[in-house]
Design a protein around this motif. Structure first.
Motif, PDB file in Angstrom:
ATOM      1  N   ILE A 173       0.860  -1.188   0.000  1.00 36.31           N
ATOM      2  CA  ILE A 173       0.000   0.000   0.000  1.00 36.31           C
ATOM      3  C   ILE A 173       0.893   1.234   0.000  1.00 36.31           C
ATOM      4  N   ARG A 174       0.810   1.997  -1.066  1.00 39.12           N
ATOM      5  CA  ARG A 174       1.611   3.223  -1.149  1.00 39.12           C
ATOM      6  C   ARG A 174       1.045   4.296  -0.226  1.00 39.12           C
ATOM      7  N   SER A 175      -0.283   4.455  -0.255  1.00 39.16           N
ATOM      8  CA  SER A 175      -0.906   5.517   0.541  1.00 39.16           C
ATOM      9  C   SER A 175      -2.393   5.238   0.701  1.00 39.16           C
ATOM     10  N   VAL A 176      -2.975   5.856   1.731  1.00 38.41           N
ATOM     11  CA  VAL A 176      -4.426   5.901   1.923  1.00 38.41           C
ATOM     12  C   VAL A 176      -4.768   7.363   2.151  1.00 38.41           C
ATOM     13  N   SER A 177      -5.487   7.973   1.223  1.00 37.18           N
ATOM     14  CA  SER A 177      -5.736   9.413   1.289  1.00 37.18           C
ATOM     15  C   SER A 177      -7.228   9.700   1.404  1.00 37.18           C
ATOM     16  N   THR A 231      -9.937  12.873   1.051  1.00 38.14           N
ATOM     17  CA  THR A 231     -10.091  14.227   0.529  1.00 38.14           C
ATOM     18  C   THR A 231     -11.563  14.632   0.548  1.00 38.14           C
ATOM     19  N   PRO A 232     -11.956  15.560   1.454  1.00 35.14           N
ATOM     20  CA  PRO A 232     -11.132  16.263   2.444  1.00 35.14           C
ATOM     21  C   PRO A 232     -10.897  15.400   3.676  1.00 35.14           C
ATOM     22  N   SER A 233      -9.949  15.826   4.510  1.00 38.76           N
ATOM     23  CA  SER A 233      -9.640  15.065   5.720  1.00 38.76           C
ATOM     24  C   SER A 233     -10.324  15.641   6.959  1.00 38.76           C
ATOM     25  N   VAL A 234     -10.947  16.810   6.816  1.00 37.19           N
ATOM     26  CA  VAL A 234     -11.716  17.416   7.908  1.00 37.19           C
ATOM     27  C   VAL A 234     -13.168  17.492   7.468  1.00 37.19           C
ATOM     28  N   LEU A 235     -14.074  16.952   8.295  1.00 42.20           N
ATOM     29  CA  LEU A 235     -15.488  16.861   7.942  1.00 42.20           C
ATOM     30  C   LEU A 235     -16.350  17.485   9.026  1.00 42.20           C
ATOM     31  N   LEU A 236     -17.444  18.108   8.618  1.00 40.52           N
ATOM     32  CA  LEU A 236     -18.489  18.468   9.563  1.00 40.52           C
ATOM     33  C   LEU A 236     -19.423  17.282   9.723  1.00 40.52           C
ATOM     34  N   PRO A 237     -20.122  17.188  10.837  1.00 33.70           N
ATOM     35  CA  PRO A 237     -21.074  16.088  10.985  1.00 33.70           C
ATOM     36  C   PRO A 237     -22.058  16.042   9.823  1.00 33.70           C
ATOM     37  N   GLY A 238     -22.232  14.867   9.257  1.00 37.97           N
ATOM     38  CA  GLY A 238     -23.091  14.704   8.096  1.00 37.97           C
ATOM     39  C   GLY A 238     -22.355  14.816   6.779  1.00 37.97           C
ATOM     40  N   GLY A 239     -21.079  15.200   6.821  1.00 40.47           N
ATOM     41  CA  GLY A 239     -20.296  15.365   5.604  1.00 40.47           C
ATOM     42  C   GLY A 239     -19.672  14.075   5.125  1.00 40.47           C
ATOM     43  N   SER A 240     -19.216  14.098   3.879  1.00 41.81           N
ATOM     44  CA  SER A 240     -18.604  12.916   3.258  1.00 41.81           C
ATOM     45  C   SER A 240     -17.232  13.257   2.693  1.00 41.81           C
ATOM     46  N   THR A 241     -16.385  12.238   2.621  1.00 41.23           N
ATOM     47  CA  THR A 241     -15.065  12.371   2.038  1.00 41.23           C
ATOM     48  C   THR A 241     -14.808  11.181   1.123  1.00 41.23           C
ATOM     49  N   THR A 242     -13.886  11.361   0.181  1.00 42.43           N
ATOM     50  CA  THR A 242     -13.477  10.274  -0.705  1.00 42.43           C
ATOM     51  C   THR A 242     -12.139   9.725  -0.232  1.00 42.43           C
ATOM     52  N   VAL A 243     -12.103   8.423  -0.006  1.00 42.94           N
ATOM     53  CA  VAL A 243     -10.876   7.762   0.430  1.00 42.94           C
ATOM     54  C   VAL A 243     -10.378   6.874  -0.705  1.00 42.94           C
ATOM     55  N   VAL A 244      -9.106   7.038  -1.067  1.00 41.36           N
ATOM     56  CA  VAL A 244      -8.495   6.259  -2.146  1.00 41.36           C
ATOM     57  C   VAL A 244      -7.325   5.462  -1.584  1.00 41.36           C
ATOM     58  N   ILE A 245      -7.324   4.156  -1.869  1.00 39.36           N
ATOM     59  CA  ILE A 245      -6.229   3.274  -1.466  1.00 39.36           C
ATOM     60  C   ILE A 245      -5.341   3.038  -2.685  1.00 39.36           C
ATOM     61  N   ASP A 246      -4.130   3.533  -2.618  1.00 38.10           N
ATOM     62  CA  ASP A 246      -3.162   3.346  -3.710  1.00 38.10           C
ATOM     63  C   ASP A 246      -2.299   2.138  -3.364  1.00 38.10           C
ATOM     64  N   ALA A 247      -2.492   1.012  -4.074  1.00 39.28           N
ATOM     65  CA  ALA A 247      -1.774  -0.226  -3.752  1.00 39.28           C
ATOM     66  C   ALA A 247      -1.392  -0.957  -5.028  1.00 39.28           C
ATOM     67  N   TYR A 248      -0.375  -1.817  -4.915  1.00 35.53           N
ATOM     68  CA  TYR A 248       0.033  -2.657  -6.042  1.00 35.53           C
ATOM     69  C   TYR A 248       0.597  -3.958  -5.493  1.00 35.53           C
ATOM     70  N   HIS A 249       0.812  -4.923  -6.386  1.00 34.36           N
ATOM     71  CA  HIS A 249       1.431  -6.186  -5.986  1.00 34.36           C
ATOM     72  C   HIS A 249       2.809  -6.283  -6.629  1.00 34.36           C
ATOM     73  N   PRO A 250       3.858  -6.518  -5.840  1.00 33.29           N
ATOM     74  CA  PRO A 250       5.217  -6.536  -6.412  1.00 33.29           C
ATOM     75  C   PRO A 250       5.468  -7.673  -7.399  1.00 33.29           C
ATOM     76  N   ASP A 251       4.612  -8.689  -7.376  1.00 35.31           N
ATOM     77  CA  ASP A 251       4.786  -9.789  -8.333  1.00 35.31           C
ATOM     78  C   ASP A 251       4.098  -9.519  -9.670  1.00 35.31           C
ATOM     79  N   SER A 252       3.400  -8.428  -9.774  1.00 33.21           N
ATOM     80  CA  SER A 252       2.756  -8.083 -11.046  1.00 33.21           C
ATOM     81  C   SER A 252       3.809  -7.719 -12.083  1.00 33.21           C
ATOM     82  N   ARG A 253       3.521  -8.076 -13.328  1.00 30.22           N
ATOM     83  CA  ARG A 253       4.454  -7.783 -14.413  1.00 30.22           C
ATOM     84  C   ARG A 253       3.688  -7.277 -15.628  1.00 30.22           C
TER      85      ARG A 253
END
Length: 367
Positions: free
Chosen positions: A6-10, A12-34
């Motif tokens: 996993i390179r990162s978990v981001s 956006t936004p990281s600060v929310l008001l109650p009832g608000g939503s954010t988008t979370v993206v998991i940037d990952a790869y497998h080292p055996d992929s070619r």
């Protein structure tokens, strides 16, 4: 076979008001992929030929998951991107931990974490109607507001619950409402049926001298029971009594008079009419908070009403502006305080011209 990376978990936004939503993206790869690339040639029936590369993707399939143990959080996977999630938070102030899990077909698993934060809600309250619409224009980022019910013309003169589709709910769409009413507590059930945004609740604001403590505690307990049983309870960020700083501090009041089973919050209306000096936060809030914390460890705190009279010597408002900043800074340092609303209703407290004070409060709402 290696495990996923996993390179990162981001978020956006990281600060929310109650009832608000954010988008979370998991940037990952497998080292055996070619990704294999071979030289190749393509020709058509006329004999024309083109050199082109042939690519073979030998990617290791992955599955993505996002979880949390925090209450009031909904996680929804994106339909088209398995590494993307929508996170909606229906909770008060605090940090929401999120755990990303990436797994390959052989069961090799990697985890990583990130957080989103719900901040101290800084807002303002004013009279219903035109005055509220004016401050929403002047203070567009306000996050917390009081909404008092009014008597609907029944046999008593006690205010009922305000409408959820009119009044302040419409005029201040960005604010988390702290709703108060004094009429029949049982009307809460039908009122919650129409609720679709987060609120705080208080039955019988400032009951001191109006309601016997035993009667208050017995009646307010029904708030806990009704909320706990209602299908829309997720929209109730918390509920509890509200008293005044003066009653707790100078008046020697006992916070256990009004505490009831199931309450989650305790509110204190904090004012200073001192025209000689501005009080430090420890005097403005500290003594009252200390009594509540001692009586009810772990209960959340609110400042539903807050106001300062400008001192006689402070002709420019610079002193009051700085005190507002100092007070809110102190409140942000208190991990158990969820919200504060300035009481912009009365002339002695109003933040008007010169603009130093109003600018200070406008900026404080963004922190």
């Amino acid at each position: 076979m290696a495990a996923p990376v996993i390179r990162s978990v981001s978020a956006t936004p990281s600060v929310l008001l109650p009832g608000g939503s954010t988008t979370v993206v998991i940037d990952a790869y497998h080292p055996d992929s070619r990704l294999l690339t071979f030289p190749g040639r393509v020709s058509d029936p006329t004999g024309a030929a083109w050199d082109t590369a042939v690519r073979v993707d030998l990617a290791v399939p992955l599955t993505w998951q996002l979880t949390t143990a925090a209450a009031g959080v909904t996680i929804t996977p994106a339909g088209t991107d398995p590494a993307r999630f929508t996170v909606t938070v229906l909770a008060g102030r605090g940090t929401v931990p999120l755990t990303a899990v990436v797994r390959d077909a052989a069961g090799h698993t990697t985890t990583a974490t990130t957080t989103v934060t719900v901040p101290l809600l800084v807002g303002m309250s004013a009279e219903k109607g035109a005055r509220t619409r004016q401050i929403v224009t002047e203070y567009p980022d306000l996050r917390y507001m009081r909404d008092f019910g009014t008597d609907g013309g029944d046999a008593d003169v006690l205010p009922e619950l305000p409408p959820v589709n009119a009044g302040k709910f419409v005029d201040a769409p960005s604010a988390v409402m702290h709703v108060s009413w004094k009429d029949d507590v049982e009307q809460l059930t039908s009122w919650l049926d129409g609720l679709s945004r987060p609120v705080y609740l208080t039955w019988y604001h400032e009951p001191m001298g109006d309601v016997p403590p035993a009667t208050y505690r017995a009646t307010a307990t029904r708030v806990s029971q009704i909320v706990a049983a209602h299908p829309r309870k997720r929209y109730v960020l918390g509920h509890g009594p509200i008293v005044t700083r003066y009653w707790l501090d100078e008046g020697g009041g006992n916070p256990t008079d009004w505490g009831y089973p199931g309450m989650t919050h305790y509110g204190v209306d904090c004012y200073s009419r001192d025209t000689a000096t501005y009080w430090p936060a420890a005097r403005m809030f500290g003594a009252a908070f200390g009594k509540i914390r001692s009586a009810y460890p772990g209960v959340r705190l609110l400042v539903p009403e807050y106001g300062l009279t400008r001192t006689t010597a402070d002709t420019t408002g610079a002193g009051r502006a700085q005190t507002l900043k100092d007070h809110v800074t102190w409140l942000r340092q208190q991990a158990d305080v969820d919200a504060v609303a300035y009481w912009n209703n009365w002339a002695e407290f109003e933040l008007g011209d010169p603009p130093l004070e109003s600018t200070a409060w406008r900026n404080l709402q963004l922190g």
